[in-house]
Scaffold this active site. Structure first.
Site, short mmCIF file in Angstrom:
data_model
loop_
_atom_site.label_atom_id
_atom_site.label_comp_id
_atom_site.label_asym_id
_atom_site.label_seq_id
_atom_site.Cartn_x
_atom_site.Cartn_y
_atom_site.Cartn_z
N GLY A 58 70.71 5.29 55.13
CA GLY A 58 71.84 5.38 54.78
C GLY A 58 72.89 6.73 54.91
CE LYS B 77 71.39 -0.90 47.12
NZ LYS B 77 72.69 -1.74 47.43
CD GLU C 14 77.07 9.22 60.47
OE1 GLU C 14 76.96 9.19 59.28
OE2 GLU C 14 76.35 8.64 61.09
CB CYS D 211 72.16 6.10 62.23
SG CYS D 211 72.07 4.96 60.93
CD GLU E 96 67.80 6.13 60.25
OE1 GLU E 96 68.90 6.89 60.65
OE2 GLU E 96 67.96 5.04 60.84
P1 ADP Z 1 77.49 3.95 53.37
O1 ADP Z 1 78.65 4.33 52.74
O2 ADP Z 1 77.37 4.13 54.98
O3 ADP Z 1 77.10 2.11 53.16
P2 ADP Z 1 75.67 4.77 51.55
O4 ADP Z 1 74.57 5.98 51.71
O5 ADP Z 1 76.50 4.92 50.53
O6 ADP Z 1 76.06 4.55 53.05
O7 ADP Z 1 74.77 3.45 51.41
C1 ADP Z 1 73.54 2.93 52.03
C2 ADP Z 1 72.80 2.42 51.07
O8 ADP Z 1 72.44 3.09 49.72
C3 ADP Z 1 73.52 1.09 50.53
O9 ADP Z 1 72.36 0.21 50.18
C4 ADP Z 1 74.09 1.53 49.26
O10 ADP Z 1 74.27 0.51 48.19
C5 ADP Z 1 72.82 2.38 48.60
N1 ADP Z 1 73.50 3.39 47.61
C6 ADP Z 1 74.74 3.79 47.18
N2 ADP Z 1 74.54 4.83 46.29
C7 ADP Z 1 73.41 5.14 45.79
C8 ADP Z 1 72.69 5.71 45.04
N3 ADP Z 1 73.31 6.55 44.07
N4 ADP Z 1 71.23 5.72 44.80
C9 ADP Z 1 70.89 4.69 45.48
N5 ADP Z 1 71.30 4.03 46.71
C10 ADP Z 1 72.55 4.13 46.64
#
Ligand code: ADP
Length: 492
Positions: A231, A178, A388, A287, A253
């Site tokens: 993320g 995804k 960050e 990152c 990561e």
């Molecule tokens: P950022 O805010 O820097 O985008 P996130 O950690 O929120 O960092 O996003 C990284 C990825 O995780 C994106 O693909 C986002 O859609 C996804 N994401 C956001 N919320 C969730 C969740 N509850 N479970 C799994 N993936 C998530």
């Protein structure tokens, strides 16, 4: 090849949302709509996982490694042949300068497929000497894990998707990936490349869906064998908690707050040029990017004045322009976050040495541009030191000696990367042993390549990516023992 698509990719087919839900994708440089991308429902996410499971059992899992490797080489070649198209998609969607997409992100994605295609034919087991001599032979083989669930962020969409896909499929796994909701276009374009390379249906499924839905679907699935996430630390930690209930292992990561340790015997010109790259590449949305420059008092004034005057000269503008060195941040929400951090730096007493404003005027009016921003007189109690920011903002702090340089460098919850700037090899080695970070560079920052492991210490991650070890981590060990006894084994 037409690389743009608004549909997602399940079992080798391009699919529309069964609920009709789409997400509008915006160019952060000018606010223009790039696409309306279909969003998979929970049912469609399940279909993607089932397709990956079927492909694992029927085509990709049983396929000899050399054949898998050949297909991965084709993917690498096709990425290189489509470098211009993919670079334009990445730059328009993320806002990164076209010179970065063309020279770093897209060739880096091709190199990643190439490296893992090469090492995929060299996944070895062991023969284990048995205590029964020739009567019992024992060996191990490394088997793929099964279906991998992957989630990627918006800062290096194609490069990070390539890492997760290439390591997974090189080991014989299949994957559901995804991309970040803001930046799905280049990962979807990769699906077109997979079609053209002849990758069997279901080996890679690219699903655009909400993060929450995908996280829940992965964590509750009995056919997902590993989740790999890049993320934020908070989302990754929550995902790992969810996965624990189904005993699904996670590779994470996560964030960083990387320091540069600027020693008194560094080459100041080299340190300024190298740390500028470390801070501002990809608008600081990196990152492992540099966020804290810690400078020995004996070179503090010279380094700081040269760094600030160089930062002021960085050309910010339309990222599709060949001469642009820094583009906009990724979206309006993130712009607000970055500006809040800048305000907090000012209100907590740091000195704004340059930047600090959102760029206005014709060229910038509809985009999310922030001036390269440098704070000096930054102390460890400030939010801009601790948290960050993920934007073009850096702090400079003075240290009195080498011990304090290291102490300040380690004064963070994170441990992704660090760089040491010195001409003295002994100092560099002594310091690198003391630094709590998964990557340490000497007189360099933000250089990565597929064969070199990349692992976050402390709050920056669990497990690691890249390097052959990350491929091995995508396999499980099976021990095989063979009875070669001349006589029938009888205990009773
Ligand atoms: P950022 O805010 O820097 O985008 P996130 O950690 O929120 O960092 O996003 C990284 C990825 O995780 C994106 O693909 C986002 O859609 C996804 N994401 C956001 N919320 C969730 C969740 N509850 N479970 C799994 N993936 C998530």
């Amino acid at each position: 090849m037409n690389l743009l698509t608004e549909k997602f990719y399940i079992d080798g087919k391009w699919v529309e949302s069964d609920s009709g839900k789409t997400v509008t994708i915006i160019n952060p440089a000018n606010g223009q709509i790039l696409a309306n991308v279909h969003q998979a429902s929970k049912e469609q996410i399940k279909q993607a996982i089932a397709a990956a499971d079927k492909a694992f059992k029927e085509t990709w899992g049983p396929m000899p490694a050399i054949q898998r490797s050949r297909i991965m080489h084709k993917i690498a070649n096709l990425i290189n042949e489509n470098i211009e198209g993919l670079s334009a998609i990445e730059t328009n969607n993320v806002g990164k300068p076209i010179i970065e997409s063309r020279n770093v992100d897209i060739p880096g994605a091709a190199d990643t497929f190439e490296f893992f295609a090469n090492v995929s034919v060299d996944i070895l087991g062991n023969t284990i000497p048995s205590p029964f001599g020739n009567a019992v032979m024992d060996y191990t083989i490394r088997e793929p894990l099964g279906v991998i669930g992957a989630i990627t962020p918006w800062n290096f969409p194609l490069l990070l998707a390539a890492r997760k896909i290439a390591t997974s499929i090189a080991a014989g796994n299949t994957i559901v990936i995804k991309p970040a909701s803001l930046t799905p276009l280049s990962t979807l374009a990769l699906g077109k490349i997979f079609d053209a390379a002849g990758l069997p249906a279901g080996v890679v499924n690219i699903v655009t869906a909400s993060g929450r839905d995908i996280g829940e679907a992965f964590a509750s699935s009995t056919t997902i064998h590993e989740v790999t996430f890049t993320g934020s630390t908070s989302t990754g930690t929550e995902l790992m908690r969810q996965c624990a209930s189904s005993r699904i292992p996670c590779t994470l990561e996560l964030g960083g707050k990387s320091p540069a340790v600027i020693c008194e015997d560094c080459d100041v010109e080299e340190a300024v040029a190298g740390t500028l790259f470390g801070v501002f590449i990809n608008q600081g949305e990196c990152c492992c990017g540099l966020t804290r420059l810690i400078v020995h008092q004996n070179v503090y004034d010279e380094f700081t004045s040269k760094f600030v005057s160089a930062a002021k000269k960085i050309r910010v503008g339309n990222p599709m322009d060949e001469k642009t060195q820094m583009g906009p941040v990724v979206d309006a929400g993130h712009l607000e976050t970055v500006m809040e951090y800048i305000d907090s730096g000012k209100s907590q007493g740091a000195t704004l040495a340059c930047g600090g404003i959102r760029l206005a005027g014709d060229e910038f009016a509809k985009g999310f541009f922030v001036e390269p921003t440098v704070f000096t007189n930054v102390t460890p109690d400030m939010r801009i030191w601790r948290e960050e920011i993920f934007g073009p903002v850096v702090t400079i702090t003075k240290a009195k000696d080498n011990d304090e340089l290291i102490e300040l460098a380690n004064d963070t919850d994170y441990g992704l990367a660090a760089s040491i700037w010195t001409k003295n090899l002994k100092t560099a080695h002594w310091m690198s042993a003391k630094i709590e970070a998964g990557t340490v560079w000497f007189n360099l920052h933000n250089f990565l390549f597929p064969a070199a492991p990349y692992c976050g210490f402390k709050a920056s991650g669990v497990g690691g990516e890249l390097g052959k070890q990350s491929l091995i981590a995508m396999t499980k060990t099976k021990n095989v023992m063979i009875n070669l006894m001349q006589d029938t084994f009888k205990w009773y």
